[in-house]
Design an enzyme around this catalytic site. Sequence first.
Site, mmCIF file in Angstrom:
data_model
loop_
_atom_site.group_PDB
_atom_site.id
_atom_site.type_symbol
_atom_site.label_atom_id
_atom_site.label_comp_id
_atom_site.label_asym_id
_atom_site.label_seq_id
_atom_site.Cartn_x
_atom_site.Cartn_y
_atom_site.Cartn_z
ATOM 1 N N ASP A 4 -6.787 -5.917 3.174
ATOM 2 C CA ASP A 4 -5.287 -6.698 2.623
ATOM 3 C C ASP A 4 -5.238 -8.132 2.845
ATOM 4 O OD1 ASP A 4 -4.532 -4.251 1.974
ATOM 5 O OD2 ASP A 4 -3.902 -3.740 3.785
ATOM 6 N N ASN A 63 39.368 -34.788 -0.718
ATOM 7 C CA ASN A 63 39.885 -35.821 -0.128
ATOM 8 C C ASN A 63 39.858 -37.489 -0.421
ATOM 9 O OD1 ASN A 63 41.091 -33.931 1.738
ATOM 10 N ND2 ASN A 63 39.336 -33.783 3.191
ATOM 11 N N ASP A 79 34.537 -30.088 11.109
ATOM 12 C CA ASP A 79 32.886 -29.890 11.068
ATOM 13 C C ASP A 79 32.708 -28.782 12.389
ATOM 14 O OD1 ASP A 79 31.708 -30.757 8.873
ATOM 15 O OD2 ASP A 79 31.354 -32.950 10.043
ATOM 16 N N ASP A 94 0.909 -1.212 0.036
ATOM 17 C CA ASP A 94 -0.225 0.250 0.066
ATOM 18 C C ASP A 94 0.971 1.047 0.029
ATOM 19 O OD1 ASP A 94 -2.129 1.469 0.325
ATOM 20 O OD2 ASP A 94 -2.824 0.989 2.231
ATOM 21 N N ASP A 145 -1.943 -3.742 6.110
ATOM 22 C CA ASP A 145 -2.258 -3.790 7.497
ATOM 23 C C ASP A 145 -3.838 -3.752 7.747
ATOM 24 O OD1 ASP A 145 -2.791 -1.337 6.563
ATOM 25 O OD2 ASP A 145 -1.526 -0.331 8.025
ATOM 26 N N ASN A 173 37.479 -35.088 10.340
ATOM 27 C CA ASN A 173 36.128 -34.704 9.927
ATOM 28 C C ASN A 173 35.297 -33.953 11.110
ATOM 29 O OD1 ASN A 173 33.893 -34.604 8.028
ATOM 30 N ND2 ASN A 173 32.947 -35.903 9.690
#
Length: 876
Positions: free
Chosen positions: A596, A660, A689, A340, A592, A685
């Site tokens: 709407d 790898n 991680d 709007d 609002d 690993n």
Amino acid sequence: MDLESVTTRAAELRLGEVAAEDAKAVLATLASSPDGLSGGATGEAAERLAAVGPNAVRTHHVRVLAVLGRQLRSALLILLAVTAGVSYFFGERTGAIIIAGILVLSVALGFVNEYRAEKAAQALHSRVRHTAVVIRDGAATQVDVIELVPGDVVRLTLGQVVPADLRLLECTAFACDESVLTGESAPVEKSPEPVAAGAALAELTSCALMGTVVHGGSATGVVVATGGRAEFGRIALGLGERQPETDFQAGLRRFSMLLLKVAAALTSGIFVINVLLHRPLLDALLFSLAIAVGITPQLLPAVVSTGLATGSRQLARRKVLVKRLVCIEDLGDMDVLVTDKTGTLTEGRIRFEAALDPAGALSDTVLKLGLLATEGDLDQVGGNALDVALWQATGTPPPAGHHRLALLPFDHDRQLGSALVERPDGSRLLVTKGAPEAVLARCGDVPDEAAAVLQEYFAAGSRVVAVATRGADGQTSLTAADEYRLRLAGFLVFLDPPKAGAAASLRRLADLGVTVKICTGDNALVAQKVCADLGLPPGRALTGQDIAQLDDDQLTRAAETTTVFARVSPQDKARVVRALRRRGRDIGFLGDGVNDALALHAADVGLSVDTATDVAKDAADVLLLEKDLGVLADGVTEGRRIFANTIKYVLMGTSSNFGNMFSAAGASLVLSFLPMLPSQILLNNLLYDAGQLTIPTDHVDPEQLRAPSHWDIAFIRRFMLFFGPVSSLFDFLTFAIMIQIFHTGAELFRSGWFVESLVTQALVVFAIRTRRVPFYRSRPSRPLLFSAIGVVAVAVALPMSPLAEPLGFQSLPPGLALALALMVVLYLVLIEGAKHVFYARADARAAHPPVRHRTRRHRIQRRAGRFSHPGPLRPR
């Protein structure tokens, strides 16, 4: 009728049968009445809720065992644990124990992070309440939709989502949008009259169906089915009880499965190679499984969930509240915003300027007539913003002796409001005010100069309300049919100036690749003037009348090139949103008001403000604590930042892990020993991680935010196949140096590769996280920087620590350590150069973003989110 027989009968009711019965008979069957059930903690409603369960089709309860189960779901991980156990009983106890310990730590790391993120999501869902207006003990009250039970009497108005399957009792011009169930976009008109027995779902006009949206009018109905017993509930539960994945999470899951299949195939080859080289069977199996587990992105769910949970907190700090985590992705994907004008582009504080006669001269008479036609009592103005501005600016009492007999409130279809007033002399007068186009169309003998006056004020950006009258002696009531043969009295002029900072916010949205379009009930010239003042190219405008003359295909084409949609109704707004969505665009709608709500439901992401009407806030997915496009730009930025950071993990993880894997396969062919022990692979690993869990906090370069980022498996595959082999070639060079120059044995080789592999993986994040020059033109976040440095420190320290011997490490000689350090630097330089080559090619082949069409399944999942509670669901 006792509670057990009522609940049993309610469970047996079929909607088709109920629709064919008389409404009074349905009330009797459910032991209810037009006054509803009795409320309170010990009332009928509470007893029925305990008996039939909540009106829910989703649960957001976090179950510890479910989260833990997701960490243990990997068949490779379980197979590795079993193989390690077998190895233990065959005498390899130290290695098996170490493998088991590292696996436990890996599972614990993923569990803790995902559980914390899930708890954050649960808290977010628990804060959101969707309510319905229910008659209990004869009085209207707001009740959470999950507490509705069969027999409750519910009131429905425009824009509301029907909270359960209802048999209608009373209707006033009532219609529902049932596309979420039937796929038909045309609204279905409803009536309390029974339908023929055996009618199809789309023909149950005497019922309002759960999950559908009120398209117009109002109604009262009695609940006949809730939760999984409702038609919508059965469909939603068929898609699962848990909250749905985001599109991005689903893409990650599919890509993870693809990577897992590739890993399984290639690690099988590694196992065969090691067996053919006559290495111990268990060692070869452990090594191959460790490689497979190591290259599988096990922490992807935790990284995504953590990123979304972190994002919801960041958005809250920026005054953006999301109702569900899936909304964050939709917010970041948004590339068209329909909004709007009032309060977003303008101040939203409407100011009365003048009352004019048709010739443009000041007129007290027009002012008094305008005051007589205000909504609410003459002494108290209602909620209409223009009426409030008129009353506050004038402070003038209504004309003495005038008595209002009837009021016909303003509505967006007529664009008019009228009052029937009795004057002091006993004569009666109809006063109509509203949109000039609508008022003038009902007037006769309009002065020629009136059109010029209107154009002058519209072109200046003023809002104008026309006022007209007609004698109404003998009239006692008022309907829309009475608004005819009016005489133009004049105009009321208002001003709502452009908002300070709106131009800057529009530029920010443009920089984010978000196209802004305006849907307003105001005149097209006024909206175009405001857009021009703020630097938004207004282009041509479409009015509600124009839209009505276009079919869906024509509107879809026209909406793409239109910036301003003026004098539009609630239905027009929803049509515009749906038309834009047909192009595969991700549409946000900011509104609002009650008018709407339809568009908010139709959009991919509905946006409202904390001061909005209850219906608008209920329909929205995201609430802005300020009606400011700058706040919205912050939300879009945060949504895209989360996506960009998750992609960083995917790109780094897949490319380095893929490299790898090839390095391990190549080393297995030429070495007489395993290039790295299974426990060392898993430890590598785990540490990698752990360092990557800080990625959700990272900064994102501006160019990564300029357009929505969509899941692109082809791009990730190209990235993996480009950088993975680069990593492997570097590994092979490192192997040659360690063997040919330093003549390393098995333990020293493994130690050197472990350190080099982990350090390069930890540091390459700074190159891959940006297309710019790292640190110089793109700085990482402090958590990411410190976590990477920490991983590097651990990698260097482990071969020299007391843990070195049980882990199979050996302290690195200074010469080898220096050589590896130089190799790491060379690798980072090589990656930086390769990065520019890759992105140059990627830019050359870049195409338009893929068109995304949301499916009906997506709409069902989104609608089902409002029927969620923190507990188990009852069986259907």
